[in-house]
Design a protein around this motif. Sequence first.
Motif, PDB file in Angstrom:
ATOM      1  N   ASN A  56       0.808  -1.201   0.000  1.00  0.00           N
ATOM      2  CA  ASN A  56       0.000   0.000   0.000  1.00  0.00           C
ATOM      3  C   ASN A  56       0.850   1.264   0.000  1.00  0.00           C
ATOM      4  N   TYR A  57       2.158   1.085  -0.224  1.00  0.00           N
ATOM      5  CA  TYR A  57       3.059   2.231  -0.263  1.00  0.00           C
ATOM      6  C   TYR A  57       2.577   3.234  -1.286  1.00  0.00           C
ATOM      7  N   GLY A  58       2.150   2.724  -2.477  1.00  0.00           N
ATOM      8  CA  GLY A  58       1.684   3.588  -3.553  1.00  0.00           C
ATOM      9  C   GLY A  58       0.524   4.458  -3.104  1.00  0.00           C
ATOM     10  N   TYR A  59      -0.417   3.859  -2.402  1.00  0.00           N
ATOM     11  CA  TYR A  59      -1.572   4.618  -1.958  1.00  0.00           C
ATOM     12  C   TYR A  59      -1.168   5.663  -0.912  1.00  0.00           C
ATOM     13  N   GLY A  60      -0.246   5.272  -0.037  1.00  0.00           N
ATOM     14  CA  GLY A  60       0.249   6.209   0.976  1.00  0.00           C
ATOM     15  C   GLY A  60       0.861   7.437   0.324  1.00  0.00           C
ATOM     16  N   LYS A  61       1.588   7.193  -0.753  1.00  0.00           N
ATOM     17  CA  LYS A  61       2.214   8.297  -1.472  1.00  0.00           C
ATOM     18  C   LYS A  61       1.154   9.188  -2.117  1.00  0.00           C
ATOM     19  N   ILE A  62       0.095   8.571  -2.640  1.00  0.00           N
ATOM     20  CA  ILE A  62      -0.982   9.351  -3.248  1.00  0.00           C
ATOM     21  C   ILE A  62      -1.586  10.276  -2.197  1.00  0.00           C
ATOM     22  N   ILE A  63      -1.798   9.742  -1.010  1.00  0.00           N
ATOM     23  CA  ILE A  63      -2.382  10.549   0.056  1.00  0.00           C
ATOM     24  C   ILE A  63      -1.445  11.697   0.423  1.00  0.00           C
ATOM     25  N   ARG A  64      -0.159  11.401   0.471  1.00  0.00           N
ATOM     26  CA  ARG A  64       0.780  12.405   0.954  1.00  0.00           C
ATOM     27  C   ARG A  64       1.173  13.418  -0.124  1.00  0.00           C
ATOM     28  N   THR A  65       1.493  12.918  -1.317  1.00  0.00           N
ATOM     29  CA  THR A  65       2.058  13.841  -2.306  1.00  0.00           C
ATOM     30  C   THR A  65       1.185  13.971  -3.555  1.00  0.00           C
ATOM     31  N   GLY A  66       0.091  13.283  -3.577  1.00  0.00           N
ATOM     32  CA  GLY A  66      -0.816  13.435  -4.710  1.00  0.00           C
ATOM     33  C   GLY A  66      -0.682  12.323  -5.728  1.00  0.00           C
ATOM     34  N   ALA A  67      -1.732  12.162  -6.541  1.00  0.00           N
ATOM     35  CA  ALA A  67      -1.739  11.107  -7.550  1.00  0.00           C
ATOM     36  C   ALA A  67      -1.230  11.671  -8.880  1.00  0.00           C
ATOM     37  N   ILE A  68      -0.365  10.896  -9.522  1.00  0.00           N
ATOM     38  CA  ILE A  68       0.136  11.296 -10.831  1.00  0.00           C
ATOM     39  C   ILE A  68      -0.868  10.803 -11.874  1.00  0.00           C
ATOM     40  N   THR A  78       5.409   9.986 -23.568  1.00  0.00           N
ATOM     41  CA  THR A  78       4.077   9.520 -23.201  1.00  0.00           C
ATOM     42  C   THR A  78       4.163   8.177 -22.479  1.00  0.00           C
ATOM     43  N   PHE A  79       4.976   7.299 -23.047  1.00  0.00           N
ATOM     44  CA  PHE A  79       5.129   5.979 -22.440  1.00  0.00           C
ATOM     45  C   PHE A  79       5.724   6.083 -21.044  1.00  0.00           C
ATOM     46  N   GLU A  80       6.658   7.017 -20.896  1.00  0.00           N
ATOM     47  CA  GLU A  80       7.268   7.209 -19.588  1.00  0.00           C
ATOM     48  C   GLU A  80       6.209   7.658 -18.585  1.00  0.00           C
ATOM     49  N   GLN A  81       5.343   8.546 -19.032  1.00  0.00           N
ATOM     50  CA  GLN A  81       4.261   9.018 -18.160  1.00  0.00           C
ATOM     51  C   GLN A  81       3.357   7.857 -17.740  1.00  0.00           C
ATOM     52  N   ILE A  82       3.077   6.991 -18.696  1.00  0.00           N
ATOM     53  CA  ILE A  82       2.202   5.850 -18.405  1.00  0.00           C
ATOM     54  C   ILE A  82       2.790   4.989 -17.297  1.00  0.00           C
ATOM     55  N   ARG A  83       4.099   4.759 -17.408  1.00  0.00           N
ATOM     56  CA  ARG A  83       4.732   3.842 -16.451  1.00  0.00           C
ATOM     57  C   ARG A  83       4.750   4.383 -15.032  1.00  0.00           C
ATOM     58  N   SER A  84       4.862   5.697 -14.908  1.00  0.00           N
ATOM     59  CA  SER A  84       4.977   6.224 -13.544  1.00  0.00           C
ATOM     60  C   SER A  84       3.638   6.728 -13.004  1.00  0.00           C
ATOM     61  N   ALA A  85       2.555   6.453 -13.742  1.00  0.00           N
ATOM     62  CA  ALA A  85       1.265   7.021 -13.345  1.00  0.00           C
ATOM     63  C   ALA A  85       0.568   6.204 -12.266  1.00  0.00           C
ATOM     64  N   ASP A  86      -0.245   6.891 -11.468  1.00  0.00           N
ATOM     65  CA  ASP A  86      -1.145   6.193 -10.555  1.00  0.00           C
ATOM     66  C   ASP A  86      -2.461   5.882 -11.261  1.00  0.00           C
ATOM     67  N   LEU A  87      -2.827   6.744 -12.195  1.00  0.00           N
ATOM     68  CA  LEU A  87      -4.054   6.572 -12.982  1.00  0.00           C
ATOM     69  C   LEU A  87      -3.832   7.290 -14.305  1.00  0.00           C
ATOM     70  N   ILE A  88      -4.311   6.691 -15.393  1.00  0.00           N
ATOM     71  CA  ILE A  88      -4.091   7.291 -16.720  1.00  0.00           C
ATOM     72  C   ILE A  88      -5.431   7.653 -17.336  1.00  0.00           C
ATOM     73  N   LEU A  89      -5.524   8.855 -17.868  1.00  0.00           N
ATOM     74  CA  LEU A  89      -6.712   9.234 -18.635  1.00  0.00           C
ATOM     75  C   LEU A  89      -6.346   9.135 -20.115  1.00  0.00           C
TER      76      LEU A  89
END
Lengths: 459, 628
Positions: A215-227, A298-309
Motif C-alpha cells: 500500500n506504499y503507492g496509496y500512501g504516497k498518493i495521500i501524501r504527495t498526490g496522484a500522478i 508519453t510511455f514514460e508518463q504511463i509507467r509512472s502514473a497512478d491513474l491514466i486518462l
Amino acid sequence: MAIDPREDDTIVALSTPPGLGGIAVVRLSGTESVSITNKLLPSNKRISAKSHGKALVTTISDPSTGDTIDEVVVTFFRAQHSYTTEDLVEISCHGGEYVQSQILYLSTNAGARIAEPGEFTKRAFLGGRIDLSQAEAVADLISAKVKSAHRFSILQMQGALKERTSSLRSKIVELSALIEAELDFSDDEITPTPKNVIAEKIDQVLIGIQQVSGNYGYGKIIRTGAIVPIIGKPNAGKSSLLNALLAEERAIVTETPGTTTDIIECPVDIEGFLVRLIDTAGIRSTSESVEKLGVDKTFEQIRSADLILWLIDKSSPIEEDDLNIYAELKNRNYIVLESKSDLSRHKSFNPERHDIKPDLAISSQTGDGLHELSSDIATKLRSLDAGEDALITNARQAAAFSKSEKALKRALSSTLDGAGNEFISVDIRDAMIYLGEITGEITTDDVLNEIFSRFCIGK
Amino acid sequence: MTDSYDIIVVGAGHAGIEAALSSARMGNSVAIITMDTNAIGRMSCNPAIGGLAKGHLVREIDALGGEMGKAADATGIQFKMLNRSKGRAVWSPRCQSDKYAYADYMDAVVNSEENITLIGDSVIGVSVLSKKVEGVYTTNRGTIAAKAVILTCGTFLNGLMHTGLKSTSGGRVGEEKSGGLTENLTELGFKTGRLKTGTPPRLKKETINFDLTEPQYGDEEPRAFSFSTKNFNPPNIPAYITHTNEKTHRIIESGLDKSPMFTGLIKGIGPRYCPSIEDKIIRFSDKPSHQLFLEIEGIGRGDIYVNGFSTSLPEDVQTEAIRTVPGLEEVELVRPGYAVEYDYFPPHQLYHTMETKLVKSLYFAGQINGTSGYEEAAAQGLVAGINAALKLLGKDKFHTDRAESYIGVLVDDLVSKGTQEPYRMFTSRAEYRILLRHDNADIRLSEKGYNFGLASKKVYDRAKYKKSLLEESVSALRATHLSVKKINERLGHIISRPADKPSSLLQLLRRPEVKLLDILPIFEITSSALAKKIQSDPESAEQIELEVKYEGYMKRQNEQVARFRKMEHKNIPPTFDYSAIRSLSSEGREKLSTMKPESLGHASRISGITPSDLSLVAIALRAYDTRV
C-alpha cells in the motif's frame, strides 16, 4: 537501545529541496556509492571509479522490472576530493517528486540507507572537510532538523503505521522466541517447534508486511498526490480536457511549467484527492525524431502514473498510434475517454473492433461527462487503497519494510531447506531490526522476555 | 606497619579464584581474603559446569589461561555436548562435577600459587584516598594495604536465607553473611540493589529408590573443556530422571501461604530462567508434571542434588511434596532448599575492565554485579584480575568485544545495560553467535591469553596451526576444480542430483548431502599433504566443514562485525564533557554523563540514546580531538 548510525555505510538523500523545482539532485556517499548507482544504470552506460569529476548522461531504471525512471546526469567524486571525503555520486534528475522518490527507493533497495538529517554535513565535518568553527552550527542544524522531523514523526507514529508495524514486529519477536528458545535451552527443557510451524508463522508475518508495503503507492498518493497523465495521440483533446477539468474543479496552483521538457503539471483537488494532472501538450512536430521523443515521453508518463486518462478522438479513425498506447496500458489503472462527444463519429472510429471499451464520453467544449469523470477518477484512486489503514508515506519506511520482507523471505527459504535455527535466526533478527527502525523498538531482551513467558524453563 | 600487597581479592569463589590466579600469575603479590579459608571454589548450587552458552564461557576462560576448564576436566563425573541434535555452531559442553573434588582441586591450585597469600578474615570496608583505593578494612587485622582491590563477595553481602517464613542471615548454608561492606560502599556513592536466588533441597542417597527413575548418562566420547587437557578419560556417572505429579503440585499449593516468595517476605528479584518449583506450578498450571534430575554431588558421597526443585517452602512442605515423586517415597532431606537474598551493585557503575567508575583500582566481579552462575562469575573474575594486573604493569587494558567472545557480550551487557534480575548468559544474547563457537575459542582468544603470560605456548601454537590449516584448506578446496564427468564418476553415489556443470570441491562441499570425508580422497590427489593433515585432525576437519557449509552466513556476520567494530573503535575519553554539547537532548545528556560510555558503539547500546544524540557526540568528539 539506540539505532546504530552505521557510519561507514552508504547513505543517500535528496540534496535539493523536495518538490517540483527544476532539476533535483540525489546524492550518495560512502564506499558503495558507485556500485549502488551502477546497479540502476544500463550496463553500457555506467560510471567508473576512475572517472572523477566527469559527468555522464545516462538513464536510471528499476532493475527488477527494467522500467526506465528518468534520464539523468551522473557525476562521480572520488574520496578525498568530495564534499563528504567519501566516494560520492551525484545524480541530477528531473524535478518531479515521483522520479526523486523512485531513485531514493531504488538506491535503498540496492544497498544504500536514507541519510539522517544533516548526515552529509556531518560526514563532511568528520572527514575534516568543514572548518572547526562550523561545528556548533552543524550541531544546531542537525538538532533543528531532527526536531521538525520529530514532530512529523510523532504525528505519523501515533497513527496506524506504528501500531501495525509494532504488531508485526511483536509477531517476529514471538517467532524469534520459538527459534531462540531451542538454542538457549536444551532438549530436556524445551519441546522443539516443528519446522513447518515455523515456516507457516514466517509466512503469516510476510503476508502482513506485504499488505502494508503493497500500500506504499496509496500512501504516497495521500501524501504527495496522484500522478494522472492525460494521454492520447496529437489532437485528441488533451489540453482542452486539462483546461476543462481545471475550470470544473478547484485548481490549486496555476500551471507549473516543467524545466527540461514540455510537460505541464496542474494539481487539482478532486473529492479530497490531490490529483496532479499531467499533459504532454506542446510536443508537436512534423520532424520524425521529435515525434518519437513525444511518444517515448508519453510511455514514460504511463509507467509512472497512478491513474491514466486515455483520450480516443471520436472524430478521427483509430490508428496505430492508438493501438500502441493501448498495448502499453495493459495491467495498469486507466480510464478510456471518448473525447469530442459533441462532434460526429468518424466512420473509421471503431474501438469495439480492437476490443477497446470507452468508459465515458466527454466533451471539453460542452462540459458533457466532466462531472462523471471527476467522480470516476476519485473512485479509481480509492480502489488503489488495499484497505490497509497503515500507510507507508516515505521512502525510508518503504525501504525498512522492503528490507524486512527480504530478510523474512531468506528466513523462509532457509527454514524450508532445513537449515538450523541458528541460521534462520540471523535473518529473523534482521527483519526485527528493520521494523524496529520504524517503531524505534530495538532490544534483544524482548526475545528473552517472550521466551520466559512462553516456556516453562529451568529443569 | 600494616601488611601490603599489590592486589587484594575479597572472596574465594569462582570469580575470586580466577581474579587471584590471573593477577598472581602475571607477577603480582596477591592476598585472597575470605571468611573461611577452607571454602575455596565451592559449588553452592548445582554440581555442574558449563551448559548452553555457559560452556562457551568456560572454553573462552580456558583459552585466555583461566583455571575453570582444567578444574572441570579433572573433577567431572559425566560429560555431555549439549545441542548435539542441532547445528555444530550452537553445540555447548557441560559436565556434572564432583563438587567436593572440584573445591579440593581449586584449593590445591590456589595454595600452591607462590604469589598468593590466603587470609581468613572479614572485610568490612575499602580504604579510599582521593578517589583511589588504598586497601581494605578487616575485622581482625585492621587495615591491609593494596594497590588494587577486587571484590568478589558473591551472595554474602547482607545475605538473608529463607526457608518458609523463617529467615537466617548468611551467605550460604552454614556460612555467615558479610556485613558492613555494602554500607561502606554506599557511603562512597555506589548504588545498590537487592536480588534473590534459590537452591533445591539435598537428599540422602541411601533413601532413594533409583529403580523407579531413569538413568541418564553422558556422551560415550566425552570432550574436554580445556584446550590443554590430553588423554581425557573421565567417568560417566549417570543422573537420574523422575517427575512431579498432580499430588506434588497440590501439596505445594497448600503450602503457598507459608512461602516467603508468595507472602511478600522476599523483596529481591529472582531469575526467571531458574524458577522455583512453586513458581513453575503457578505460572504453568496446565502442566501436569515437571521433570526432575537427581544429580550426584560427589563420588562416594551421600548427598543428591534435585535439579528442577528449587524452593523456599517450609521444610515440612518440601518433604511432604517431594515424597510424592516416584523413587522418592521414603526420601530424607540432608538439608532443605532455600532462597537467598543479597545486595548487589548495578554494574553500569563499572568500566569494561570491571574497574569502578567511582573509585580507581577498585574492581567488582561475579554475583556482586548481579550475575548468576559459576561460569559468569569466573569470566568476570578473569577480566578483573587481568586488568588489575595490566594496570599495575602500566600496560594497555584488556578488552574483548561482543564480536570476539561471549565474555565480551557478558561484560558489555552488564556495563551498558545493567541488570534487574540475576544475569545469566544465553546464546541469544550474542549477536555474532555463528562466529563465537566453542570450538574456535582458542583461535579467538589464546593469543591474548599467551601475551598476558596465562595461556600456554602449546595451546597458542595449536590455535595458530588450526587457523592456518583452516585458511589453507578452504582456499585449496576453492581452487580444486572437477569436470562434470569426474564429479558424477566419483560422487555420483552421494550427490542428490547429477552435476551438469563443473564445480570446485568447495562448491560440492556446500551441498547438504556431501561431507568433507566424501571429498577428501579426491582432494588427496591434488593436495596430498593438506588432505593428510585434515585426516589426522578431526577437530580441524569439523571446523573446515562448518566454515565451508555456512560460508554465506559467516560472511554476512563478518560484515556485521566490521560495521560494529568501526563504532567500537571511536573512543570517548572519560573526561569528556557532555554538558558542552548544546543541542544534546536532556535525557541523552543525563544518561551519557552517568554512564560515561567508553566508545561511540558503547554509547549506542545505552537505552534512551537516540541516533541524533550519537551524531552530536560524534561531532563533538571530532572537535575535542582537534583541540587536544
